[in-house]
Motif scaffolding. Structure first.
Motif, PDB file in Angstrom:
ATOM      1  N   LEU A  88     -38.890 -38.113  93.965  1.00  0.00           N
ATOM      2  CA  LEU A  88     -38.098 -37.479  95.416  1.00  0.00           C
ATOM      3  C   LEU A  88     -36.472 -38.744  95.367  1.00  0.00           C
ATOM      4  O   LEU A  88     -36.383 -39.573  94.778  1.00  0.00           O
ATOM      5  N   GLY A  89     -35.413 -37.047  95.821  1.00  0.00           N
ATOM      6  CA  GLY A  89     -34.121 -37.967  95.942  1.00  0.00           C
ATOM      7  C   GLY A  89     -33.249 -37.859  97.011  1.00  0.00           C
ATOM      8  O   GLY A  89     -34.593 -38.777  98.254  1.00  0.00           O
ATOM      9  N   GLU A  90     -33.151 -37.861  97.701  1.00  0.00           N
ATOM     10  CA  GLU A  90     -32.463 -37.704  98.764  1.00  0.00           C
ATOM     11  C   GLU A  90     -31.951 -36.786  99.786  1.00  0.00           C
ATOM     12  O   GLU A  90     -32.130 -35.533  98.738  1.00  0.00           O
ATOM     13  N   ILE A  91     -31.889 -36.692 101.295  1.00  0.00           N
ATOM     14  CA  ILE A  91     -31.531 -35.979 101.699  1.00  0.00           C
ATOM     15  C   ILE A  91     -30.028 -35.320 101.824  1.00  0.00           C
ATOM     16  O   ILE A  91     -28.791 -36.314 101.863  1.00  0.00           O
ATOM     17  N   VAL A  92     -29.480 -33.694 101.556  1.00  0.00           N
ATOM     18  CA  VAL A  92     -28.460 -33.828 101.097  1.00  0.00           C
ATOM     19  C   VAL A  92     -27.969 -33.063 102.713  1.00  0.00           C
ATOM     20  O   VAL A  92     -29.051 -31.888 102.941  1.00  0.00           O
ATOM     21  N   VAL A  93     -27.094 -32.216 102.506  1.00  0.00           N
ATOM     22  CA  VAL A  93     -25.613 -31.575 103.697  1.00  0.00           C
ATOM     23  C   VAL A  93     -25.342 -30.768 102.835  1.00  0.00           C
ATOM     24  O   VAL A  93     -24.822 -31.045 101.799  1.00  0.00           O
ATOM     25  N   LEU A  94     -25.265 -29.838 103.143  1.00  0.00           N
ATOM     26  CA  LEU A  94     -24.737 -27.931 101.691  1.00  0.00           C
ATOM     27  C   LEU A  94     -23.590 -27.226 102.437  1.00  0.00           C
ATOM     28  O   LEU A  94     -23.534 -26.484 102.232  1.00  0.00           O
ATOM     29  N   ASN A 110     -38.842 -19.022  88.914  1.00  0.00           N
ATOM     30  CA  ASN A 110     -38.788 -20.677  88.551  1.00  0.00           C
ATOM     31  C   ASN A 110     -38.932 -20.498  90.039  1.00  0.00           C
ATOM     32  O   ASN A 110     -38.605 -22.314  90.569  1.00  0.00           O
ATOM     33  N   CYS A 111     -39.450 -19.661  90.958  1.00  0.00           N
ATOM     34  CA  CYS A 111     -39.324 -19.989  92.536  1.00  0.00           C
ATOM     35  C   CYS A 111     -37.276 -20.739  92.762  1.00  0.00           C
ATOM     36  O   CYS A 111     -37.720 -21.338  93.273  1.00  0.00           O
ATOM     37  N   ILE A 112     -36.641 -19.888  92.187  1.00  0.00           N
ATOM     38  CA  ILE A 112     -35.550 -20.780  93.234  1.00  0.00           C
ATOM     39  C   ILE A 112     -34.607 -19.341  93.609  1.00  0.00           C
ATOM     40  O   ILE A 112     -34.535 -18.597  93.658  1.00  0.00           O
ATOM     41  N   GLY A 113     -34.247 -20.031  95.162  1.00  0.00           N
ATOM     42  CA  GLY A 113     -33.594 -19.014  95.868  1.00  0.00           C
ATOM     43  C   GLY A 113     -32.210 -18.958  95.434  1.00  0.00           C
ATOM     44  O   GLY A 113     -31.236 -17.925  95.647  1.00  0.00           O
ATOM     45  N   GLU A 114     -31.516 -19.753  95.589  1.00  0.00           N
ATOM     46  CA  GLU A 114     -29.595 -20.207  95.313  1.00  0.00           C
ATOM     47  C   GLU A 114     -29.648 -21.434  94.154  1.00  0.00           C
ATOM     48  O   GLU A 114     -30.360 -22.541  94.327  1.00  0.00           O
ATOM     49  N   VAL A 115     -28.373 -20.745  93.636  1.00  0.00           N
ATOM     50  CA  VAL A 115     -28.156 -22.602  92.483  1.00  0.00           C
ATOM     51  C   VAL A 115     -26.839 -23.395  92.998  1.00  0.00           C
ATOM     52  O   VAL A 115     -25.693 -21.270  93.977  1.00  0.00           O
ATOM     53  N   VAL A 116     -26.903 -24.116  93.982  1.00  0.00           N
ATOM     54  CA  VAL A 116     -25.048 -24.523  94.308  1.00  0.00           C
ATOM     55  C   VAL A 116     -24.688 -25.754  93.386  1.00  0.00           C
ATOM     56  O   VAL A 116     -26.094 -26.333  92.975  1.00  0.00           O
ATOM     57  N   ASP A 117     -23.468 -25.501  93.938  1.00  0.00           N
ATOM     58  CA  ASP A 117     -23.076 -27.197  93.268  1.00  0.00           C
ATOM     59  C   ASP A 117     -22.733 -28.177  94.550  1.00  0.00           C
ATOM     60  O   ASP A 117     -21.562 -27.457  94.893  1.00  0.00           O
ATOM     61  N   LEU A 118     -22.754 -28.941  94.693  1.00  0.00           N
ATOM     62  CA  LEU A 118     -23.072 -30.370  95.566  1.00  0.00           C
ATOM     63  C   LEU A 118     -22.144 -31.538  94.688  1.00  0.00           C
ATOM     64  O   LEU A 118     -22.748 -31.619  94.233  1.00  0.00           O
TER      65      LEU A 118
END
Length: 138
Positions: A88-94, A110-118
């Motif tokens: 588990l990591g952290e909670i991030v705001v997108l 792989n059940c990926i809805g979106e890929v985001v660059d944060l």
């Protein structure tokens, strides 16, 4: 404002929207499920309900890693599930995240809805709807 909890599967960083999470359970006792295959780690007693726990990395075909002792319990109208993930990591705001284009077939696999660059970190947003559909086909 979208908030996601990050976690790892193999070498990949995933995120699950907070709205899909009911609770994180600390090292619960796992009970054997007769007849279940190795994608199931067992079941937990979650506030008096029996909740199956899935090894998400194994189910999606990622390399085997020792799953985190904490379990993500999802909330869904269809099913409540426990998900064991790598770490588990952290909670991030997108709010500032940028959605990236990608291969739709690979994402679906792989059940990926979106890929985001944060800020330079690529986060695969886990698609619970696609995941539940995939479980129905097993």
């Amino acid at each position: 404002m979208r908030q996601v909890l990050t976690f790892t599967l193999g070498e990949e960083l995933y995120g699950l929207e907070i709205s899909a999470i009911q609770e994180i359970v600390e090292a619960p006792a796992l009970f054997y499920i007769p007849g279940a295959d190795d994608r199931y780690l067992g079941a937990i007693n979650f506030h008096g309900s029996i909740v199956p726990v899935l090894n998400l990395a194994r189910l999606l075909g990622f390399s085997e890693t020792e799953p985190e002792s904490r379990i993500i319990v999802t909330c869904s109208e269809i099913a409540v599930l426990g998900l064991a993930v790598g770490r588990l990591g952290e909670i991030v705001v997108l709010d500032e995240a940028e959605t990236l284009p990608g291969d739709a077939d690979q994402r679906r696999a792989n059940c990926i809805g979106e890929v985001v660059d944060l800020a330079g970190r690529m986060i695969n947003l886990f698609d619970m709807t696609a995941f539940l559909s995939r479980l129905e086909m097993l």
